[in-house]
Motif scaffolding. Structure first.
Motif, PDB file in Angstrom:
ATOM      1  N   LEU A 154       0.927  -1.197   0.068  1.00 19.38           N
ATOM      2  CA  LEU A 154       0.184   0.133  -0.285  1.00 19.38           C
ATOM      3  C   LEU A 154       0.566   1.027   0.008  1.00 19.38           C
ATOM      4  O   LEU A 154       1.881   0.956   0.878  1.00 19.38           O
ATOM      5  N   ILE A 155       0.568   2.652  -0.391  1.00 16.77           N
ATOM      6  CA  ILE A 155       1.014   3.988  -0.277  1.00 16.77           C
ATOM      7  C   ILE A 155       0.448   4.621  -0.442  1.00 16.77           C
ATOM      8  O   ILE A 155      -0.606   4.861  -0.795  1.00 16.77           O
ATOM      9  N   ASP A 156       0.694   5.024   1.024  1.00 18.88           N
ATOM     10  CA  ASP A 156      -0.281   6.620   1.523  1.00 18.88           C
ATOM     11  C   ASP A 156       1.079   7.244   1.044  1.00 18.88           C
ATOM     12  O   ASP A 156       1.859   7.432   1.524  1.00 18.88           O
ATOM     13  N   GLU A 157      -0.016   8.538   0.288  1.00 12.85           N
ATOM     14  CA  GLU A 157       0.976   9.738  -0.387  1.00 12.85           C
ATOM     15  C   GLU A 157      -0.157  10.540   0.665  1.00 12.85           C
ATOM     16  O   GLU A 157      -0.014  11.544  -0.772  1.00 12.85           O
ATOM     17  N   HIS A 158      -0.415  10.847   1.238  1.00 14.43           N
ATOM     18  CA  HIS A 158      -1.159  12.048   2.123  1.00 14.43           C
ATOM     19  C   HIS A 158      -0.507  13.018   2.249  1.00 14.43           C
ATOM     20  O   HIS A 158      -0.314  13.760   1.950  1.00 14.43           O
ATOM     21  N   ASP A 159       1.486  12.785   2.891  1.00 17.19           N
ATOM     22  CA  ASP A 159       2.104  13.144   2.742  1.00 17.19           C
ATOM     23  C   ASP A 159       2.971  13.773   1.356  1.00 17.19           C
ATOM     24  O   ASP A 159       3.722  12.986   1.356  1.00 17.19           O
ATOM     25  N   LYS A 160       3.360  14.121   0.333  1.00 15.27           N
ATOM     26  CA  LYS A 160       3.314  13.880  -0.421  1.00 15.27           C
ATOM     27  C   LYS A 160       5.058  14.278  -0.291  1.00 15.27           C
ATOM     28  O   LYS A 160       5.618  13.447  -1.270  1.00 15.27           O
ATOM     29  N   ASP A 161       5.692  14.656   0.694  1.00 15.23           N
ATOM     30  CA  ASP A 161       6.934  14.780   0.859  1.00 15.23           C
ATOM     31  C   ASP A 161       6.994  13.667   1.467  1.00 15.23           C
ATOM     32  O   ASP A 161       8.509  13.504   0.978  1.00 15.23           O
ATOM     33  N   ASN A 162       6.806  13.179   2.359  1.00 12.46           N
ATOM     34  CA  ASN A 162       7.282  11.447   2.466  1.00 12.46           C
ATOM     35  C   ASN A 162       6.447  10.891   2.704  1.00 12.46           C
ATOM     36  O   ASN A 162       5.630  10.045   3.771  1.00 12.46           O
ATOM     37  N   PRO A 163       6.104  10.018   0.696  1.00 16.04           N
ATOM     38  CA  PRO A 163       5.322   8.946   1.683  1.00 16.04           C
ATOM     39  C   PRO A 163       5.678   7.801   1.931  1.00 16.04           C
ATOM     40  O   PRO A 163       6.609   7.185   2.398  1.00 16.04           O
ATOM     41  N   ILE A 164       4.450   7.376   2.446  1.00 17.24           N
ATOM     42  CA  ILE A 164       4.808   5.623   3.684  1.00 17.24           C
ATOM     43  C   ILE A 164       4.682   4.710   2.017  1.00 17.24           C
ATOM     44  O   ILE A 164       3.046   4.536   1.630  1.00 17.24           O
ATOM     45  N   ILE A 165       4.877   3.180   2.756  1.00 19.97           N
ATOM     46  CA  ILE A 165       4.948   2.125   1.585  1.00 19.97           C
ATOM     47  C   ILE A 165       4.609   1.043   3.425  1.00 19.97           C
ATOM     48  O   ILE A 165       5.093   0.747   4.357  1.00 19.97           O
ATOM     49  N   LEU A 166       3.339   0.870   3.165  1.00 20.88           N
ATOM     50  CA  LEU A 166       3.345  -0.140   4.328  1.00 20.88           C
ATOM     51  C   LEU A 166       2.920  -2.326   3.409  1.00 20.88           C
ATOM     52  O   LEU A 166       2.475  -2.135   2.566  1.00 20.88           O
ATOM     53  N   ASP A 167       3.585  -2.462   3.776  1.00 22.93           N
ATOM     54  CA  ASP A 167       3.523  -4.619   3.681  1.00 22.93           C
ATOM     55  C   ASP A 167       2.659  -4.989   4.228  1.00 22.93           C
ATOM     56  O   ASP A 167       2.356  -5.162   4.852  1.00 22.93           O
ATOM     57  N   GLU A 170       2.842  -7.811   6.363  1.00 27.05           N
ATOM     58  CA  GLU A 170       4.416  -6.954   7.607  1.00 27.05           C
ATOM     59  C   GLU A 170       3.732  -5.302   8.545  1.00 27.05           C
ATOM     60  O   GLU A 170       3.256  -4.720   8.077  1.00 27.05           O
ATOM     61  N   SER A 171       3.910  -5.404   9.870  1.00 27.26           N
ATOM     62  CA  SER A 171       3.235  -4.204  10.228  1.00 27.26           C
ATOM     63  C   SER A 171       4.804  -3.349  10.230  1.00 27.26           C
ATOM     64  O   SER A 171       3.755  -1.738  10.801  1.00 27.26           O
ATOM     65  N   ASN A 172       5.970  -3.124   9.367  1.00 28.00           N
ATOM     66  CA  ASN A 172       6.766  -2.128   9.619  1.00 28.00           C
ATOM     67  C   ASN A 172       6.161  -1.302   8.448  1.00 28.00           C
ATOM     68  O   ASN A 172       6.048  -1.625   7.729  1.00 28.00           O
ATOM     69  N   GLN A 173       6.470  -0.394   8.721  1.00 28.06           N
ATOM     70  CA  GLN A 173       6.383   0.646   7.633  1.00 28.06           C
ATOM     71  C   GLN A 173       7.355   2.069   7.351  1.00 28.06           C
ATOM     72  O   GLN A 173       8.833   1.604   8.058  1.00 28.06           O
ATOM     73  N   SER A 174       8.082   2.044   6.002  1.00 25.50           N
ATOM     74  CA  SER A 174       9.407   3.266   5.211  1.00 25.50           C
ATOM     75  C   SER A 174       8.532   3.845   4.483  1.00 25.50           C
ATOM     76  O   SER A 174       7.832   3.854   3.825  1.00 25.50           O
ATOM     77  N   ALA A 175       9.755   4.917   5.131  1.00 28.34           N
ATOM     78  CA  ALA A 175       9.600   5.629   3.336  1.00 28.34           C
ATOM     79  C   ALA A 175       9.625   5.307   2.334  1.00 28.34           C
ATOM     80  O   ALA A 175      10.581   4.175   2.191  1.00 28.34           O
ATOM     81  N   LEU A 176       8.949   6.140   1.378  1.00 29.24           N
ATOM     82  CA  LEU A 176       9.210   4.936   0.277  1.00 29.24           C
ATOM     83  C   LEU A 176      10.178   5.853  -1.056  1.00 29.24           C
ATOM     84  O   LEU A 176      10.187   7.050  -1.070  1.00 29.24           O
ATOM     85  N   ASP A 177      10.509   5.069  -1.593  1.00 29.43           N
ATOM     86  CA  ASP A 177      12.086   5.999  -2.749  1.00 29.43           C
ATOM     87  C   ASP A 177      11.246   6.096  -3.778  1.00 29.43           C
ATOM     88  O   ASP A 177      10.639   5.596  -4.313  1.00 29.43           O
TER      89      ASP A 177
END
Length: 632
Positions: A154-167, A170-177
């Motif tokens: 899943l890609i969360d781009e509510h904050d377009k400067d720091n998009p977040i991906i969610l496997d 898996e519960s861990n989240q990380s900034a999207l390259d």
């Protein structure tokens, strides 16, 4: 030597009138040609001679410039299209009908069981992404091997400067390259395919909706599973003709499922073709209108659809030429369940000119791509060529073939077990512009083609007032049961017919012909120079005369060079024959005191004396031929 003399004299005989110098030849041409301009150059005074020379050179340049344009236009091989309308009895098109769902879910459920459990868990995680809110039954562990090969994130781009991906699992989240995501989607999905598990050599496909991502992911995974199933088993798991085709009528003649030819289509499973023309002669349509067309009643059994594979319900159908393969994904149309769909057909015939006017092919024999659809004994088409080209590239690069296309000999379909990185290879090849352009450049359109233009109208069928008795009759005819086994969600009625017998022929013809070229060249020559074909012949004559003069000058130069070599060998002037004879005679008759005897006092030789050896006297031949000489 005799042949050489004959050749030189023949040159002299052919060269008459103009003279033997280039200047004399040019003056002779200007005085005798019928082209306007050159005569005035030699007959006018110095000032007018210069003016006429300039005008002649200018207009001659214009002629050659115009000729270059005309020849280039002719060699471009442009075509013009013409439209003609005719009226004739036409062959009824081949009609291919398929179910939008390729397999019965009841038949393939055991093969897709693990995949369905995995996608159900993924959907629950997508709908309830917060950890701890999932109601998933953890008693049965999930097989995550398929997931790790081609994961969804899943890609969360509510904050377009720091998009977040969610496997999802898996519960861990990380900034999207940014290089990995490469999109501006919000709350979308991302499909990832890697060359092997844990590798950074991956491709990513972004979707704006999770529904799209889940559907594409399920199709890709089911392709790997079904590719290992034998063809006959896949045919058995599909919809059979006797279950799908409930009623058939062509004009006034009844027909049934036995009048259809079955083929297996990777996208739609079992498909059935009416009037394909493979085993029997193609049917003609006796008259235009709905009463003389094809009427079908189909049952698509929507209740047995695969829930995650087919999101559309209905019948997929296509009209095409006899003995051609139906590419329903590109050219087919849907017929909706619970409706009567009427399709009025108009025919367009396309006739293209072949090489060099257009890059088309008659039967595909000159196309460098091996047609993998030839196993169906179908005719060539550009769709078959493009798919064959892609499959050939995939077998060469990936080492296996895609499930949706026919296989070359000695190659197997790709699957996750035997080819773990096939999805990455397929995705890379699919997005490669270079490979796509290679296939486009290699494949050609057909020179002759028939297209069917359809006018489609729909209405609810059956009506509420008649659905009860219609469903009873159709259920009894198919299942021999008094219970109603059909409903509105699975019934489709089709009417396919010619609207009229008028057909349009769009044909190509050459925009420029050799007749056009010759008339245009002559028109320009006559307009600027006042010349004709005879003037061109005169110009050709002067060119030939110039060549003769050149040949004669070369021969004369060679002879002069030979004479110089002889003179260098014998510096003094060679004696004449009479001088040699006289000298020889005087050698034999001399006084006793050494003086020469008079000519009349010479004594004859004594008997038995050998005659003098005249062969020892060599005379150098002088083979110098004057240009004016005309004797042997």
């Amino acid at each position: 030597m005799n042949l050489k003399k004959y050749f030189v004299r023949a040159l002299h005989r052919l060269q008459k009138g103009p003279g033997y110098t280039y200047k004399e030849l040019l003056v002779w041409y200007c005085d005798n040609t019928n082209t306007h301009g050159p005569k005035r150059i030699i007959k006018e005074g110095p000032k007018k001679k210069f003016i006429w020379f300039f005008l002649t050179l200018l207009f001659a340049s214009l002629v050659f410039w115009q000729w270059g344009i005309l020849i280039n236009t002719y060699l471009s091989y442009n075509v013009t299209s013409s439209l003609s309308i005719g009226f004739k009895t036409m062959k009824f098109p081949a009609v291919t009908v398929c179910n939008a769902n390729p397999f019965k879910y009841s038949e393939v459920k055991h093969l897709l069981k693990e995949l369905d459990r995995l996608i159900e868990a993924a959907l629950e995680r997508i709908l309830q992404p917060t950890p701890g809110n999932s109601s998933e039954n953890t008693s049965l562990p999930l097989n995550l091997e398929l997931w790790h090969q081609i994961p969804l994130v899943l890609i969360d781009e509510h904050d377009k400067d720091n998009p977040i991906i969610l496997d999802i699992f898996e519960s861990n989240q990380s900034a999207l390259d940014n290089q990995t995501a490469g999109g501006n989607q919000t709350a979308g999905g991302n499909e990832t395919a890697c060359s092997h598990q844990g590798s950074n050599n991956c491709t990513y496909r972004n979707f704006t909706s999770a529904a799209q991502a889940v559907t594409e992911w399920y199709i890709l995974q089911s392709t790997s599973i079904l590719s290992k199933v034998p063809l006959q088993e896949r045919i058995r798991m599909g919809y059979q003709a006797e279950d799908m085709i409930l009623a058939c009528l062509y004009g006034a003649e009844p027909c049934n499922y036995k009048n259809f030819t079955q083929i297996y289509h990777p996208d739609h499973g079992n498909c059935y073709i009416f009037n394909w023309g493979m085993d029997e002669e193609a049917l003609n349509s006796s008259n235009p209108g709905a009463e003389f067309g094809l009427k079908l009643i189909l049952d698509i059994s929507q209740q047995d659809y695969i829930p995650y594979l087919s999101s559309a319900a209905g019948a997929r159908l296509m009209l095409h030429q006899q003995k051609s393969f139906p590419f329903l994904k590109d050219q087919g149309i849907y017929a909706m369940a619970g409706t009567e769909t009427s399709i009025g057909v108009l025919v367009d015939e396309l006739e293209r000119m072949g090489y060099p006017y257009s890059d088309c092919t008659m039967n595909g024999s000159d196309v460098p791509v091996k047609n993998l659809y030839g196993q169906y004994n179908t005719s060539y088409s550009i769709q078959a060529c493009l798919r064959s080209c892609f499959q050939n590239h995939m077998t060469e690069i990936c080492g296996c073939g895609h499930y949706m296309f026919p296989l070359p000999e000695g190659v197997n379909y790709c699957n996750n077990e035997d080819n773990p990185g096939w999805a990455y290879c397929y995705s890379s090849l699919r997005s490669s512009i270079r490979h796509r352009q290679i296939c486009i450049d290699s494949c050609k359109e057909t020179c002759n083609d028939t297209q069917y233009k359809m006018t489609i109208s729909m209405a609810d069928w059956p009506s509420e007032a008649s659905e009860d008795w219609i469903f009873h009759i159709l259920s009894y005819e198919r299942d021999m049961s008094t219970n109603v086994t059909l409903d509105r969600n699975g019934i489709i009625k089709l009417n396919i017919y010619f609207q009229e017998y008028n057909y349009r022929t769009i044909s190509e013809s050459a925009a420029t012909t050799i007749v056009w070229l010759l008339s245009s060249l002559g028109g320009q020559f006559g307009f600027w120079m006042g010349g004709s074909v005879l003037c061109l012949i005169e110009f050709g004559e002067i060119i030939i005369d110039s060549l003769w003069i050149t040949v004669i000058n070369v021969i004369s130069w060679c002879k002069g060079l030979k004479q110089k070599r002889v003179q260098a060998r014998y510096p003094d002037t060679p004696p004449t024959v009479s001088e040699l004879v006289e000298a020889h005679t005087n050698l034999g008759f001399q006084h006793e005191d050494g003086g020469a005897l008079p000519r009349d006092e010479a004594l004859p030789p004594e008997p038995g004396t050998p005659p003098p050896n005249y062969d020892s006297l060599r005379v150098q031949p002088l083979d110098v031929l004057s240009p004016d000489s005309d004797t042997e």
